[in-house]
Design a protein around this motif. Structure first.
Motif: not given
Lengths: 113, 115
Positions: A36, A94, B96, B98, B100-106
Protein backbone atom coordinates in the motif's frame (compact mmCIF):
# COMPACT_ATOMS: atom_id res chain seq x y z
CA UNK A 1 2.08 -14.89 14.85
CA UNK A 2 2.55 -13.16 11.56
CA UNK A 3 5.15 -10.46 11.26
CA UNK A 4 6.35 -8.18 8.50
CA UNK A 5 9.75 -6.50 8.41
CA UNK A 6 10.44 -3.52 6.23
CA UNK A 7 14.16 -2.77 6.10
CA UNK A 8 14.84 0.95 6.18
CA UNK A 9 12.35 3.38 7.63
CA UNK A 10 13.60 6.05 5.20
CA UNK A 11 14.89 5.57 1.67
CA UNK A 12 16.15 8.42 -0.50
CA UNK A 13 16.73 8.13 -4.24
CA UNK A 14 17.38 10.54 -7.07
CA UNK A 15 14.74 11.19 -9.68
CA UNK A 16 15.17 8.59 -12.43
CA UNK A 17 16.97 6.10 -10.18
CA UNK A 18 15.82 2.61 -9.27
CA UNK A 19 13.48 2.31 -6.32
CA UNK A 20 13.85 -0.77 -4.13
CA UNK A 21 11.80 -1.12 -0.94
CA UNK A 22 12.35 -4.28 1.04
CA UNK A 23 9.77 -6.46 2.73
CA UNK A 24 10.22 -9.79 4.46
CA UNK A 25 7.45 -11.76 6.10
CA UNK A 26 7.21 -14.64 8.49
CA UNK A 27 4.64 -17.26 7.68
CA UNK A 28 4.58 -21.02 7.71
CA UNK A 29 2.51 -21.13 4.55
CA UNK A 30 2.57 -18.82 1.52
CA UNK A 31 0.34 -15.90 2.50
CA UNK A 32 -1.35 -13.15 0.57
CA UNK A 33 0.92 -10.11 0.30
CA UNK A 34 0.11 -6.48 -0.35
CA UNK A 35 1.85 -3.18 -0.89
CA UNK A 36 0.00 0.00 0.00
CA UNK A 37 1.07 3.61 -0.54
CA UNK A 38 0.11 6.52 1.67
CA UNK A 39 0.49 10.06 0.33
CA UNK A 40 0.61 12.91 2.84
CA UNK A 41 -2.69 13.44 4.65
CA UNK A 42 -4.38 10.67 2.73
CA UNK A 43 -5.55 7.13 3.34
CA UNK A 44 -3.86 3.99 2.08
CA UNK A 45 -4.10 3.04 -1.57
CA UNK A 46 -3.39 -0.44 -2.89
CA UNK A 47 -0.35 -0.61 -5.18
CA UNK A 48 -0.36 -4.33 -5.87
CA UNK A 49 -1.02 -7.71 -4.31
CA UNK A 50 0.19 -11.28 -4.54
CA UNK A 51 -2.49 -13.96 -4.29
CA UNK A 52 -0.60 -17.12 -5.34
CA UNK A 53 -0.83 -16.65 -9.09
CA UNK A 54 2.20 -15.16 -10.87
CA UNK A 55 5.18 -14.51 -8.60
CA UNK A 56 5.99 -11.25 -10.38
CA UNK A 57 3.17 -8.84 -9.72
CA UNK A 58 2.67 -5.58 -11.57
CA UNK A 59 0.87 -2.73 -9.91
CA UNK A 60 -0.12 0.83 -10.53
CA UNK A 61 2.24 3.73 -11.27
CA UNK A 62 4.95 1.45 -12.70
CA UNK A 63 5.61 -0.49 -9.51
CA UNK A 64 6.12 -4.23 -9.35
CA UNK A 65 7.04 -6.79 -6.72
CA UNK A 66 8.36 -10.32 -6.81
CA UNK A 67 7.28 -13.01 -4.39
CA UNK A 68 10.24 -15.20 -3.41
CA UNK A 69 9.17 -18.06 -1.19
CA UNK A 70 12.72 -19.26 -0.50
CA UNK A 71 13.67 -15.82 0.81
CA UNK A 72 10.24 -15.03 2.36
CA UNK A 73 10.46 -11.70 0.59
CA UNK A 74 8.17 -9.43 -1.40
CA UNK A 75 10.34 -6.45 -2.37
CA UNK A 76 8.82 -3.52 -4.23
CA UNK A 77 10.65 -2.01 -7.20
CA UNK A 78 10.26 0.70 -9.79
CA UNK A 79 12.86 1.19 -12.53
CA UNK A 80 12.79 4.98 -12.54
CA UNK A 81 11.67 7.13 -9.62
CA UNK A 82 9.47 10.14 -10.14
CA UNK A 83 9.01 13.06 -7.78
CA UNK A 84 5.36 12.05 -7.37
CA UNK A 85 6.46 8.71 -5.86
CA UNK A 86 7.46 10.43 -2.63
CA UNK A 87 5.20 8.85 -0.02
CA UNK A 88 5.14 6.22 2.70
CA UNK A 89 4.92 2.61 1.62
CA UNK A 90 3.54 -0.26 3.66
CA UNK A 91 3.96 -3.95 3.12
CA UNK A 92 1.19 -6.12 4.57
CA UNK A 93 0.53 -9.83 4.84
CA UNK A 94 -2.58 -11.87 5.42
CA UNK A 95 -2.71 -15.58 6.12
CA UNK A 96 -5.22 -17.54 4.08
CA UNK A 97 -8.49 -17.65 5.97
CA UNK A 98 -7.74 -14.61 8.14
CA UNK A 99 -9.13 -11.18 7.48
CA UNK A 100 -6.74 -8.97 9.38
CA UNK A 101 -3.80 -7.48 7.58
CA UNK A 102 -0.51 -7.43 9.44
CA UNK A 103 1.42 -4.34 8.42
CA UNK A 104 5.09 -3.54 8.42
CA UNK A 105 6.26 -0.34 10.07
CA UNK A 106 6.46 1.50 6.76
CA UNK A 107 9.20 3.01 4.57
CA UNK A 108 9.18 6.67 3.73
CA UNK A 109 10.47 7.24 0.20
CA UNK A 110 12.09 10.56 -0.60
CA UNK A 111 12.86 11.46 -4.22
CA UNK A 112 15.57 14.04 -4.79
CA UNK A 113 15.53 16.23 -7.92
CA UNK B 1 -17.92 6.83 -6.50
CA UNK B 2 -16.90 3.82 -4.41
CA UNK B 3 -15.47 5.05 -1.16
CA UNK B 4 -15.01 4.72 2.57
CA UNK B 5 -15.78 7.89 4.50
CA UNK B 6 -14.84 8.82 8.04
CA UNK B 7 -15.97 11.65 10.27
CA UNK B 8 -14.57 13.70 11.76
CA UNK B 9 -11.22 13.98 10.01
CA UNK B 10 -9.64 15.80 12.92
CA UNK B 11 -10.64 15.75 16.57
CA UNK B 12 -9.18 17.25 19.73
CA UNK B 13 -10.74 16.11 22.98
CA UNK B 14 -9.98 15.77 26.67
CA UNK B 15 -9.40 12.70 28.78
CA UNK B 16 -12.59 10.88 29.69
CA UNK B 17 -14.97 12.59 27.27
CA UNK B 18 -16.76 9.92 25.24
CA UNK B 19 -16.44 10.20 21.48
CA UNK B 20 -17.52 8.35 18.36
CA UNK B 21 -15.76 8.23 15.00
CA UNK B 22 -18.08 7.23 12.19
CA UNK B 23 -17.21 5.08 9.20
CA UNK B 24 -19.40 4.41 6.21
CA UNK B 25 -18.84 2.51 2.95
CA UNK B 26 -20.96 2.42 -0.19
CA UNK B 27 -19.57 -0.77 -1.76
CA UNK B 28 -21.87 -3.26 0.00
CA UNK B 29 -18.84 -4.85 1.68
CA UNK B 30 -19.39 -7.43 4.37
CA UNK B 31 -16.04 -6.95 6.10
CA UNK B 32 -15.11 -3.75 7.91
CA UNK B 33 -12.21 -2.99 10.18
CA UNK B 34 -10.59 -0.27 12.28
CA UNK B 35 -6.84 0.30 12.46
CA UNK B 36 -4.69 2.76 14.32
CA UNK B 37 -1.45 4.07 12.89
CA UNK B 38 1.41 5.13 15.15
CA UNK B 39 4.91 6.22 14.08
CA UNK B 40 7.27 3.29 13.68
CA UNK B 41 4.53 0.74 14.31
CA UNK B 42 2.64 0.68 11.04
CA UNK B 43 -1.07 -0.03 11.26
CA UNK B 44 -2.55 -2.26 13.94
CA UNK B 45 -6.03 -3.66 13.88
CA UNK B 46 -8.40 -2.60 16.66
CA UNK B 47 -11.67 -4.37 15.82
CA UNK B 48 -13.25 -5.94 12.80
CA UNK B 49 -16.66 -7.06 11.65
CA UNK B 50 -17.48 -9.89 9.27
CA UNK B 51 -21.09 -8.75 8.81
CA UNK B 52 -24.01 -7.08 10.55
CA UNK B 53 -24.04 -7.84 14.28
CA UNK B 54 -20.78 -9.82 13.99
CA UNK B 55 -17.74 -8.12 15.51
CA UNK B 56 -14.48 -9.33 17.01
CA UNK B 57 -11.32 -8.01 18.60
CA UNK B 58 -8.19 -7.28 16.64
CA UNK B 59 -4.70 -6.88 18.03
CA UNK B 60 -5.21 -3.73 20.13
CA UNK B 61 -8.87 -3.57 21.27
CA UNK B 62 -8.41 -2.18 24.80
CA UNK B 63 -10.28 1.06 25.36
CA UNK B 64 -12.40 0.79 22.21
CA UNK B 65 -15.88 -0.41 21.33
CA UNK B 66 -17.58 -0.95 18.00
CA UNK B 67 -21.02 -1.81 16.70
CA UNK B 68 -22.35 -3.01 13.35
CA UNK B 69 -26.08 -2.44 13.19
CA UNK B 70 -26.13 -1.71 9.47
CA UNK B 71 -23.96 -3.15 6.74
CA UNK B 72 -22.63 0.19 5.57
CA UNK B 73 -21.69 1.69 8.96
CA UNK B 74 -19.06 0.70 11.52
CA UNK B 75 -18.58 3.35 14.22
CA UNK B 76 -15.62 3.33 16.60
CA UNK B 77 -16.44 4.36 20.16
CA UNK B 78 -14.01 5.57 22.79
CA UNK B 79 -15.97 5.50 26.06
CA UNK B 80 -13.27 7.19 28.13
CA UNK B 81 -10.42 8.37 25.92
CA UNK B 82 -6.91 8.58 27.32
CA UNK B 83 -3.80 10.30 25.94
CA UNK B 84 -2.34 6.97 24.76
CA UNK B 85 -5.22 6.78 22.29
CA UNK B 86 -3.86 9.81 20.47
CA UNK B 87 -3.32 8.39 17.01
CA UNK B 88 -4.35 8.31 13.37
CA UNK B 89 -7.31 6.01 12.82
CA UNK B 90 -8.31 4.29 9.60
CA UNK B 91 -11.46 2.45 8.70
CA UNK B 92 -11.29 -0.17 5.96
CA UNK B 93 -13.73 -2.42 4.16
CA UNK B 94 -13.67 -5.35 1.74
CA UNK B 95 -15.70 -8.19 0.38
CA UNK B 96 -15.54 -11.29 2.54
CA UNK B 97 -15.80 -14.26 0.24
CA UNK B 98 -12.32 -14.53 -1.27
CA UNK B 99 -10.47 -16.41 1.43
CA UNK B 100 -8.26 -13.47 2.26
CA UNK B 101 -7.14 -12.26 -1.13
CA UNK B 102 -9.66 -9.40 -1.19
CA UNK B 103 -8.42 -5.85 -1.39
CA UNK B 104 -9.16 -3.70 1.63
CA UNK B 105 -10.23 -0.15 0.84
CA UNK B 106 -9.24 2.50 3.33
CA UNK B 107 -10.88 5.69 4.45
CA UNK B 108 -9.01 9.02 4.58
CA UNK B 109 -8.19 8.73 8.28
CA UNK B 110 -9.17 10.51 11.49
CA UNK B 111 -6.47 12.24 13.46
CA UNK B 112 -7.31 12.19 17.17
CA UNK B 113 -5.58 14.14 19.91
CA UNK B 114 -6.54 13.37 23.51
CA UNK B 115 -5.35 15.98 26.02
Amino acid sequence: AQSVTQLGSHVSVSEGALVLLRCNYSSSVPPYLFWYVQYPNQGLQLLLKYTSAATLVKGINGFEAEFKKSETSFHLTKPSAHMSDAAEYFCAVRDTGRRALTFGSGTRLQVQP
Amino acid sequence: EAQVTQNPRYLITVTGKKLTVTCSQNMNHEYMSWYRQDPGLGLRQIYYSMNVEVTDKGDVPEGYKVSRKEKRNFPLILESPSPNQTSLYFCASSLAGGGGRETQYFGPGTRLLVL
